[in-house]
Design an enzyme around this catalytic site. Structure first.
Site, PDB file in Angstrom:
ATOM      1  CG  ASP A  84       2.402   3.938   0.883  1.00 50.00           C
ATOM      2  OD1 ASP A  84       3.097   3.218   1.655  1.00 50.00           O
ATOM      3  OD2 ASP A  84       1.365   3.918   0.389  1.00 50.00           O
TER       4      ASP A  84
ATOM      5  CG  HIS B 169      -4.307   0.835   8.419  1.00 52.53           C
ATOM      6  ND1 HIS B 169      -5.180   1.856   8.025  1.00 52.53           N
ATOM      7  CD2 HIS B 169      -4.317   0.143   7.603  1.00 52.53           C
ATOM      8  CE1 HIS B 169      -5.772   1.537   6.643  1.00 52.53           C
ATOM      9  NE2 HIS B 169      -5.276   0.226   6.591  1.00 52.53           N
TER      10      HIS B 169
ATOM     11  CG  ASP C 287       1.005   5.189   7.550  1.00 55.29           C
ATOM     12  OD1 ASP C 287       0.106   4.962   7.943  1.00 55.29           O
ATOM     13  OD2 ASP C 287       1.508   5.479   6.315  1.00 55.29           O
TER      14      ASP C 287
ATOM     15  CB  SER D 285       2.960   2.425  -2.687  1.00 54.64           C
ATOM     16  OG  SER D 285       2.932   3.551  -2.329  1.00 54.64           O
TER      17      SER D 285
ATOM     18  CB  SER E  82      -0.446   6.573  -5.293  1.00 52.73           C
ATOM     19  OG  SER E  82      -0.618   5.939  -4.089  1.00 52.73           O
TER      20      SER E  82
END
Length: 393
Positions: free
Chosen positions: A183, A43, A45, A137, A139
């Protein structure tokens, strides 16, 4: 349970086979992109901070074939139907569900200056062995595989940092998940036996050797199989809280704060917002300390930073769940050098760094602890830092 891996399929071969089955011809090429483990830097990034992820062996592959019209068609091994749309009608609002990830990338390429007015449509088929909902990740693996495939096939000439921005924009605007750029950067820039040290403000990236294998160390992933979804409320609420803390403290982002600023923050902020801010500020420092310690002392010395990161995420950012806490505590009690939850939180996976000989012991003890609590059986496997997004065929 015994140690397992997720590599029961070859995503590249499955993508080739699935493409031929759905579309009745051989693909023009196959590209693949890895999932990622975030070693440390959670958290940070979207707060313009520092992160240190690495690409893993588990990958998503996309097979691509040309068309003689402007249609985009996409199919996958994990959904029953083909989704199709005219490229000229593609908008963030025109797609949803799983197809928002690959089709969102096609839209986002145009937003980053690619001229799509004369390109032909394509057929795409996706296959993956990246666990979904595990905080690894899956996604970004889809987004980056599709981004590189379309960039190369359409001759767009975008560089990898720009493709990372394309993937992030697709996830933010089309999928609706307010994630940062970590990611996609890990998937696109990763190299074997190395992590990607990324400054999320400047987007400067440095590939840092990890040296786990040479030191006789393994990184164990403990997928709690508690699924999470970043398009839902918890992740967005944390981001909103960070933005509110930055505004109250008069800074553009929490990146501008250091541990010496926390006393003032405690005076100005309510308790919850202060704890959110404290996590980000201290986590940024832990990333810097981890990279420095890797260089000066080697991977066996980074454990305390992993342990402290988990405590911060559990207590200050409040994104852990009981299953993650149990996985971390059990790994630590059985000799892990360091352990923490990884990913956005509210489920997903924990990681534990340990000497190779402890892998079967920690695997057994974590599985037993989950069974004793009545939790769902975890999936437990080791990962190695691997090459980023590439063309395979």
């Amino acid at each position: 349970m015994s140690e397992t891996t997720t590599g029961s399929i070859d995503p590249v071969a499955q993508a080739q086979h699935g493409f031929a089955e759905w579309f009745g011809r051989r693909p023009a090429g196959v590209w693949s992109s890895p999932g990622r483990v975030n070693l440390i830097g959670e958290h940070t990034d979207y707060n313009d901070g520092f992160v240190f992820p690495f690409a893993i062996e588990q990958r998503t592959a996309v097979a691509l074939g040309d068309r003689d019209d402007r249609m985009l068609r996409v199919a996958t091994s994990f959904a029953p139907d083909v989704v199709e749309i005219d490229l000229d009608l593609l908008t963030p609002e025109s797609v949803d569900g799983w197809s928002a990830y690959p089709l969102g990338v096609a839209w986002a390429l145009g937003e980053y200056g690619a001229d799509l007015s004369s390109v032909r449509g394509v057929d795409l088929y996706l296959a993956s062995d990246v666990p979904v909902g595990a905080g690894l990740s899956s996604s970004a693996a889809i987004e980056c595989a599709v981004a590189l495939a379309l960039d190369e096939h359409w001759g767009l000439g975008l560089d990898r940092p720009t493709l990372a921005k394309v993937g992030q924009l697709a996830e933010n605007r089309v999928v609706g998940a307010p994630t940062g750029i970590m990611d996609q950067s890990a998937s696109l820039l990763g190299e074997a036996d190395a992590g990607v040290f990324l400054d999320c403000r400047s987007l400067d990236a440095e590939v840092i050797p990890l040296g786990f294998a040479a030191a006789g160390l393994s990184l164990l992933v403990i997928d709690t199989r508690v699924s999470h979804a970043h398009a839902t409320g918890g992740y967005a609420a944390r981001r909103t809280s960070c933005e509110a803390g930055a505004a109250a403290l008069g800074v553009e982002s929490l990146r501008e704060l250091h541990e010496g600023d926390l006393a003032r923050a405690a005076e100005l902020l309510d308790d919850e917002t202060f704890r959110r801010v404290r996590h980000v500020v201290t986590e940024n420092q832990r990333v810097l300390d981890t990279v420095r310690t890797l260089h000066e002392q080697g991977p066996g010395a980074i454990g305390p930073f992993l342990d402290a990161s988990h405590v911060s995420m559990r207590d200050d950012f409040e994104i852990s769940v009981p299953e993650l806490d149990l996985a971390v505590a059990t790994a630590q009690a059985n000799g892990a050098i360091g352990a923490r939850m990884t990913g956005g939180g509210f489920g997903g996976s924990a990681i534990a760094l340990m000497i190779d000989a402890l892998v079967p012991i920690v695997t057994r003890e974590v599985a037993a602890a989950f069974a004793e609590r009545g939790y769902r059986e975890p999936s437990i496997f080791t990962v190695r830092a691997s090459q980023g997004t590439r063309r395979d065929v």
